[in-house]
Design an enzyme around this catalytic site. Structure first.
Site, PDB file in Angstrom:
ATOM      1  CG  HIS A 134      -2.109   1.123   1.209  1.00  0.00           C
ATOM      2  ND1 HIS A 134      -3.122   0.987   0.658  1.00  0.00           N
ATOM      3  CD2 HIS A 134      -1.853   2.233   1.922  1.00  0.00           C
ATOM      4  CE1 HIS A 134      -3.972   2.083   0.736  1.00  0.00           C
ATOM      5  NE2 HIS A 134      -3.166   2.869   1.578  1.00  0.00           N
TER       6      HIS A 134
ATOM      7  CE  LYS B 189      -3.228   9.087  -4.014  1.00  0.00           C
ATOM      8  NZ  LYS B 189      -2.356   9.096  -2.938  1.00  0.00           N
TER       9      LYS B 189
ATOM     10  CG  HIS C 202     -10.598   3.174   2.867  1.00  0.00           C
ATOM     11  ND1 HIS C 202     -11.138   3.450   4.029  1.00  0.00           N
ATOM     12  CD2 HIS C 202      -9.272   3.202   3.078  1.00  0.00           C
ATOM     13  CE1 HIS C 202     -10.163   3.688   5.152  1.00  0.00           C
ATOM     14  NE2 HIS C 202      -9.189   3.596   4.499  1.00  0.00           N
TER      15      HIS C 202
ATOM     16  CG  ASP D 235      -3.508  12.891   4.697  1.00  0.00           C
ATOM     17  OD1 ASP D 235      -2.555  13.090   3.838  1.00  0.00           O
ATOM     18  OD2 ASP D 235      -4.208  12.064   4.863  1.00  0.00           O
TER      19      ASP D 235
ATOM     20  CB  SER E 290      -6.727   7.801  15.156  1.00  0.00           C
ATOM     21  OG  SER E 290      -6.685   6.993  16.123  1.00  0.00           O
TER      22      SER E 290
ATOM     23  N   GLY F  62      -2.288   8.719  -8.276  1.00  0.00           N
ATOM     24  CA  GLY F  62      -2.835   7.344  -8.391  1.00  0.00           C
ATOM     25  C   GLY F  62      -2.740   6.563  -6.886  1.00  0.00           C
TER      26      GLY F  62
END
Lengths: 230, 749
Positions: free
Chosen positions: B60, B102, B106, B279, B324, B541
């Site tokens: 990932h 983007k 999930h 982030d 979180s 991507g």
């Protein structure tokens, strides 16, 4: 007309409202944060849509206790015009400025689509630009828009001519198929006893421009501008 | 061994075990990968260090199986400001503005806990966009669910849609476009791909590269809890029957906090306080701190006691690996702390100085005054394994000879079945649960080819779409990859936009299997070819691999999210013709390609055959012609041809306008069903009141344009003046399937 839009943490339709007010009045409204900022002297106060404080309690319940709401209520009592849309309507009900409560939609889902509203009364400052019986098309976008009040309250509202909008078919007929949330007596918008506070679930501010697909909502803002011209 | 590589073994966290091969395996690291860790560390890692490596080297975060091939995609072009490698891609849209966008998957969390999995997917992609200084103005989502008859499917559809709406609606970002397919191959691995498009000032883009030794590292947003630990590792493993036991690793979203974080970040970004910002998404504090330090060529020291936590006694391992939500890490300019703190206090968000930048090139973690982790930053990023995995090219399937097919003669009956099939039915039930109007800028709403949102006060607008046809990718990955790009390009063209750039979300099975790796390679090759031919660079991507359950892989699904620019929103067209009397015209050539079509699957029950070839020169030529005609006001409506072919698209146009349609007979020389339902590419339907001029214009450019019939005031679709079906009947089929499916009583078993 001078106007101010109150922004709570979680409010999200202040831009839509500001665009509509600017279109109708040529002026930008003041954008006022819910705490620590003074509410300017204005002709119209708007409580806009969104999810104030996340709506993790009942919708609008926490916004009703935001610091600025005491001042909004005071001004409303003095006769200042208040437009409370969607989450603003929920907050106004929770604050006791309007009767009733907004419960979860009967379908238990968020609903975003155009609906038709029958204008029940043509009355200043809100609906003077529409004729009674006119049907307008505006969107709803909410999860908790199911208007409820006890029978006595509903009877009183109707008796006093305080039901301003009802969900209807395009031809004005009423029926459950045209009611997106299960609201009692298909009520979409009501005013307080003095007639200076309007609460409504639909978003007239989202259909004020032909390029967005319609202008049926613009009459409300033009009517306000006309009635409240300084 | 160099002196800098080796460090004193730090204090072990409370109750942290020493590393065993079992623990290494549980962290998804192969023995040889672990050896590499020991080598660059110069010693055995502690638990927190192992955890950090395992997420940084997970598929990932590191793209270790796909990187070699991703590099072959075109990523530059005249509009590209920032290509892949940052939180999101950035393109120049003129007027001093940039579009930042983007798409991200999930998938695994959404299967385990559909509401929270999908919601946090939406939250994560929005953070990727606003962390770069952009205000999100449009959300999209591409959803793939399993067989509608599978006992879990309905629960997953309901949960995912509610989760996407729950998060996006609260954020006040309109969800304007998307796609939704069903196929048994997704029954054990649904796909939830979310895309966000934001707008920023071109000269106010924020990046993640840390700078300024000694500068403070600041943590803002929500508190850190024990949720989502090892989500990135979970997203890099196959499922088995006990996957549902992984539920605790799914994060819980709080869109209200994210809304506050958005407003606070944008408010602070309007000042000069921020040096870098990132982030905390997958792998949380680990990924954000390591990437910021690595991009700046610096070290970072974090005091874990300063991290705002939700629970007591959290270990370094838990703090560093927590996923979180609604958190950001920033590097501030010296002297800006007080001002920045005030902004976050206004929004009642946590604000904590948790560390500072150093010259050491090391990530140093302290807790209780002791060093609990100490590792070099560079190898975490640069020594991540890179695999050139063996692959087997997918064999080209045989072309289906339409003349050999036994088909029902009832064309309109087939049309009705197709319009009411799970893949082609109206997805209104989904998009009416999304607030697609908030912000007051939605010019073209969901349900057509692309959505359009106004930019600022207009007249410009952004067109957005997401596309992929997995059955083509399964049949022939290279063709499928090219087709996904071509269809996205067509959809933007269909509303009158200039297609500008794409983001991709590559969803596949286990890359360690050569056949799956062959799909990945083929799809990327096809995408690259199409992106180059259409001048449509890839600027961002995401890759989601290991989408397998008990060894069964999903269909290869390289989703393309695309953005285009509309010069004047008043000249956009939708799929709805404006009035009766207009002529329906087909642009492009029809051969009646039925292989891998929806018709073949839904009507004949066969999933086989070569997919329609993609002629990129024809795509370009036909698309440019259509776009010019739209801009010149010569057509009143446009619809690209894709799933279901000509008759499905024509019916959708009639339904959208509530106009009848009289259609001429099929093109001579083709079987009727192949004409009406073939899925030949590079085609559009347009509606015009001046067909003669348009056809003449097309002929001049060497483009095939053919009148097909006329829109009427009657409320029926009529073929050759004989067969007829009412719009009501078509609409009931088209609009009915999904609501009926979602509200059917639960089967008793």
């Amino acid at each position: 007309m001078k106007s101010a839009i109150v922004v709570f943490p979680g409010t999200n339709r202040e831009r839509d409202m500001a665009l509509a007010l600017r279109r109708a009045t040529g002026r930008d409204p003041a954008i006022v944060w819910h705490s620590g900022e003074a509410l300017p002297k204005v002709d119209l106060i708007v409580l806009p849509g969104g999810f104030a404080h996340g709506d993790y309690l009942r919708c609008g319940a926490m916004a009703a206790h935001s610091p600025i709401m005491a001042e909004v209520k005071k001004r409303a009592d003095r006769g200042v015009t208040v437009l409370a849309v969607c989450n603003g309507f929920q907050a106004a009900c929770e604050a006791g400025m309007l009767p009733g409560v907004l419960m979860p939609n009967v379908c238990l889902q968020f609903v975003c689509r155009d609906v038709h509203l029958r204008v029940e009364r043509s009355v200043r400052p809100f609906t003077g630009r529409y004729n009674a019986g006119t049907v307008i098309r505006v969107p709803v976008a909410h999860h908790d828009g199911n208007y409820y009040a006890d029978k006595e309250t509903l009877d009183r509202l109707e008796g006093e001519g305080r039901v301003i909008f009802r969900y209807s078919a395009p031809d004005g007929t009423l029926g459950d198929a045209h009611n997106p949330n299960g609201s009692a007596r298909h009520i979409a918008g009501v005013v307080n006893a003095k007639g200076n506070v309007l609460g409504m679930m639909p978003h007239p501010e989202d259909l004020v421009d032909p390029v967005m697909g319609g202008t049926d909502g613009l009459g409300l803002f033009q009517g306000l501008a006309e009635s409240l011209a300084a | 061994m160099t002196a800098s590589a080796k460090s004193k073994t730090p204090t072990h966290g409370r109750n942290e075990p020493t590393i065993t091969p079992e623990i290494v395996r549980e962290h998804g690291l192969k023995p040889e990968e672990y050896d590499r860790v020991v080598q660059f560390m110069g010693r055995e890692p502690t638990m927190v260090e192992l955890g950090i490596v395992s997420v940084m080297w997970s598929e990932h975060c590191s793209y270790k199986s796909s990187r070699r091939w991703l590099k072959t995609l075109p990523t530059s072009g005249k509009v590209v400001i920032q290509g892949p490698g940052e939180n999101a891609g950035v393109i120049d849209i003129g007027g001093g503005l940039a579009a930042v966008f983007k798409m991200e998957s999930h998938n695994h969390p959404s299967f385990i806990e559909p509401y929270q999995g999908a919601a946090t997917g939406v939250g994560g992609i929005m953070r990727d966009v606003f962390t770069m200084g952009a205000r999100p103005v449009a959300n999209l989502n591409a959803l793939r669910f399993g067989d509608p008859k599978h006992p879990k499917t309905r629960h997953l559809v309901g949960g995912v849609v509610a989760g996407i709406g729950g998060y996006g609606n609260c954020m006040g970002v309109p969800t304007v476009a998307g796609e939704c397919n069903f196929h048994a191959a997704y029954s054990g691995n649904i796909l939830v791909n979310a895309m966000t498009v934001g707008i920023a000032s071109k000269d106010r883009i924020f990046y993640s590269a840390a700078a300024g030794v000694g500068n403070q590292v600041v943590y803002v947003g929500a508190k850190t809890g024990r949720d989502g630990i090892h989500g990135a590792t979970m997203a890099s493993a196959e499922f088995s029957d006990d996957s549902e036991a992984k539920r605790p690793t799914v994060q819980v979203g709080d869109p209200f906090t994210e809304k506050l974080l958005l407003e606070a970040c944008l408010e602070l970004m309007a000042t000069d306080a921020i040096v870098a910002i990132q982030d905390m998404g997958a792998a949380g504090l680990t990924c954000s701190s390591v990437e910021m330090a690595d991009k700046g060529g610096l070290g970072v020291e974090l005091d874990l006691d300063k991290v705002p936590v939700r629970e007591t006694h959290m270990t370094p391992y838990e703090i560093m690996l927590s996923e979180s939500q609604e958190r950001m890490l920033m590097v501030l300019k010296p002297g800006r702390e007080d001002m920045a703190r005030k902004v976050f206090q206004k929004y009642e968000l946590d604000f904590a100085v948790v560390g500072h930048l150093t010259t050491t090139g090391r990530l140093i973690l302290k807790q209780g005054g002791k060093v609990v982790g100490d590792m070099p930053v560079k190898p975490l990023v640069e020594q991540a394994p890179l695999y050139d995995r063996p692959f087997v090219e997918t064999k080209a399937p045989a072309v289906i000879d339409t003349k050999t097919l036994q088909v029902p003669s009832d064309i309109l009956g087939s049309l009705k079945r197709l319009l009411g099939s799970p893949d082609l039915c109206s997805k209104r039930w989904i998009w009416e649960q999304y607030d697609h109007l908030v912000r007051g800028d939605t010019v073209i709403r969901p349900g057509g080819d692309a959505a359009v949102v106004r930019l600022g006060d207009g007249p410009k607008g952004l067109a957005v779409t997401s596309d992929c046809t997995p059955r083509y990718c399964q049949a022939h990955p290279k063709t499928g990859g090219a087709q996904a790009v071509a269809e996205a390009w067509r959809n933007l063209t269909s509303v009158g936009a200039d297609p500008l750039a794409v983001t991709d979300n590559l969803n596949f099975g286990n890359p360690e299997k050569p056949a799956i790796m062959g799909q990945i390679v083929g799809c990327i090759q096809g995408m690259g070819e199409a992106c180059r031919a259409l001048d449509f660079p890839v600027v961002s991507g995401n890759v989601s691999l290991y989408n397998e359950t008990n060894g069964e892989a999903i269909l290869p699904t390289p989703v393309i999210g695309a953005v285009g620019l509309v010069p004047d929103i008043a000249r956009c067209v939708t799929i709805a013709p404006k009035r009766a009397g207009e002529t329906l015209i087909l642009i492009g050539v029809t051969q009646g390609w039925i292989g891998a079509s929806v018709y073949l699957r839904e009507i004949l029950g066969r999933e086989e055959g070569a997919p329609p070839p993609v002629d990129l020169a024809a795509e370009k030529r036909n698309g440019d012609f259509v776009r010019t005609a739209i801009r010149a006001g010569r057509v009143s409506a446009c619809h690209d041809l894709s799933d279901g072919g000509l008759l499905v698209a024509a019916a959708e146009m009639a339904l959208a306008a509530n106009l009848g349609l009289n259609l001429d007979p099929a093109q001579a020389g083709l079987p009727e069903f192949a004409w009406w339902f073939g899925e030949d590419q590079a085609r559009y339907l347009v509606s015009t009141s001046d067909p003669g001029a348009l056809i003449k214009e097309a002929a001049k450019s060497g483009i095939s344009a053919k009148g097909l019939g006329t829109f009427t005031a009657a409320s029926a679709l009529t073929l050759q003046g004989a067969q007829s079906i009412s719009l009501d009947e078509l609409r009931r089929a088209h609009e009915g399937w999904l609501p009926a499916y979602m509200s059917a009583p639960v089967a008793k078993g």
